[in-house]
Design a protein around this motif. Sequence first.
Motif, PDB file in Angstrom:
ATOM      1  N   HIS A  34      21.079  -1.407  11.149  1.00  0.00           N
ATOM      2  CA  HIS A  34      20.127  -0.553  11.510  1.00  0.00           C
ATOM      3  C   HIS A  34      20.551   0.947  10.818  1.00  0.00           C
ATOM      4  O   HIS A  34      21.582   0.890  10.433  1.00  0.00           O
ATOM      5  CB  HIS A  34      20.235  -0.298  12.963  1.00  0.00           C
TER       6      HIS A  34
ATOM      7  N   ASP B 225      21.130   5.002  12.010  1.00  0.00           N
ATOM      8  CA  ASP B 225      21.224   5.741  13.036  1.00  0.00           C
ATOM      9  C   ASP B 225      19.926   6.692  13.373  1.00  0.00           C
ATOM     10  O   ASP B 225      19.443   7.165  12.223  1.00  0.00           O
ATOM     11  CB  ASP B 225      22.412   6.706  13.292  1.00  0.00           C
TER      12      ASP B 225
ATOM     13  N   HIS C 128      23.990   0.240   8.575  1.00  0.00           N
ATOM     14  CA  HIS C 128      25.084  -0.336   9.005  1.00  0.00           C
ATOM     15  C   HIS C 128      24.994  -1.371  10.393  1.00  0.00           C
ATOM     16  O   HIS C 128      23.939  -1.480  10.735  1.00  0.00           O
ATOM     17  CB  HIS C 128      26.199   0.623   9.389  1.00  0.00           C
TER      18      HIS C 128
HETATM   19 FE   LIG Z   1      24.595   2.683  14.699  1.00  0.00          FE
END
Ligand SMILES: [Fe+2]
Length: 407
Positions: free
Chosen positions: A227, A229, A280
């Motif tokens: 994903h 953030d 990440h």
């Molecule tokens: Fe994250």
Amino acid sequence: MATLQYPYPKAEFGALENYRTAKHTHDVQPKTINLEIKSLLTRLKSKPTFNPNLKFDVSKHIIFKDEYFEKTKIATLSDLHITKTRMKPVSDFAAAYPFPLISQEAADMILWEAFQPEVLDRYGRVPNLSKDITRLDFHVGGHCKDLAPFSNALYTSPEISEIVSKFVGLKVDTLYNTEVGHMNVSLASLDENEIDNLPSAKQDMLAVLEAQNKKKGDEIPSTLGLHYDSNTFALVIMLDMGDDAVGGETGIITGDDKVFRVPDPKIGYATLIQGTVLKHVATKPVSNSNRITGVVGLASAGPELLDNCRYTGVKPSILPRTQHDQFYSEWFEWKFKHLENHLNYQRTLIMEKFEKGEEFDQLAMIDVCKSMEKYLHASWAEMEAVSNPPYPPKEFQTPYSELPDYD
Ligand SMILES: [Fe+2]
């Protein structure tokens, strides 16, 4: 009170249809609470200096020293060969290798506060979409302001913002309460039958880890799949980690589509990433070990610059631990505060320039207004009442090189 009617998020799209409730469908299992969590609390309580009413003391609990700014290895976006991003990066900073940040006593206290029964009941939830998770993997978050005074004081202390600001080269501030102190929890099983099925020899674990590293990011077991953030920066603090743990690091996808594991986390150490532009994954440990991190979300503090935070991955229909009324109230309070500060800053600037006799720049003013419009639009555009796209979005799988231009 009449219940408001909205269009609703669909389970087949990876969303939680019951997002406006407390989402007890995703509660942490009683077995985990009565076995592993109980054992963890007993371990904390048995430490000789343990004090359940410990007050945060910056001089004792934040152990960061100025020399760590020089000593800590930093990776820039260019170092990771990331040349194209989904949105404009706020700086070239990509990630910081682990650096000492908080004391063991502070880490213990954060754990103690997060694993209290009331906190788990209200804010502890198992993830909705993850790879190969078990009853031992869950999140806690949104609890700090009301139920975790020590954690809250530590996470929101000016020292934390100052340290991060210096690392990333930009003035940043901690986010609204829901995004302060999110915890990724993976616990070691204490159930004999479960343990028998896990690799235990170091050699076997390293083999599993190597096999994982050859996989694509979205195939690696994790409590939170591949994903981006929603928050500009994530400061990830290691709170508990088994002595001979193997795996469990944050894996960053580099510009050449490889997984780069941020190395060697120790208890009390932190890593830092610009998570809005770095794809990440929080990997699951290969060994039967605890791995518990506490995450602080941070973003540009303004007033000159508006933040670029979103809520794609943390909105109530996506993240089970996020509580609907609390989340949206805190989110809008925070967004409006930033907009208000920015508007004030721009207002003052206009008259300062005029009084200095400067020519009024129409095009520049149009840009200022457009950026505020964009900011306000982004604040509501992902709400369930108007947007329930499939999750994870395509963007999370798209190689950096194929991302569309952001403006
Ligand atoms: Fe994250």
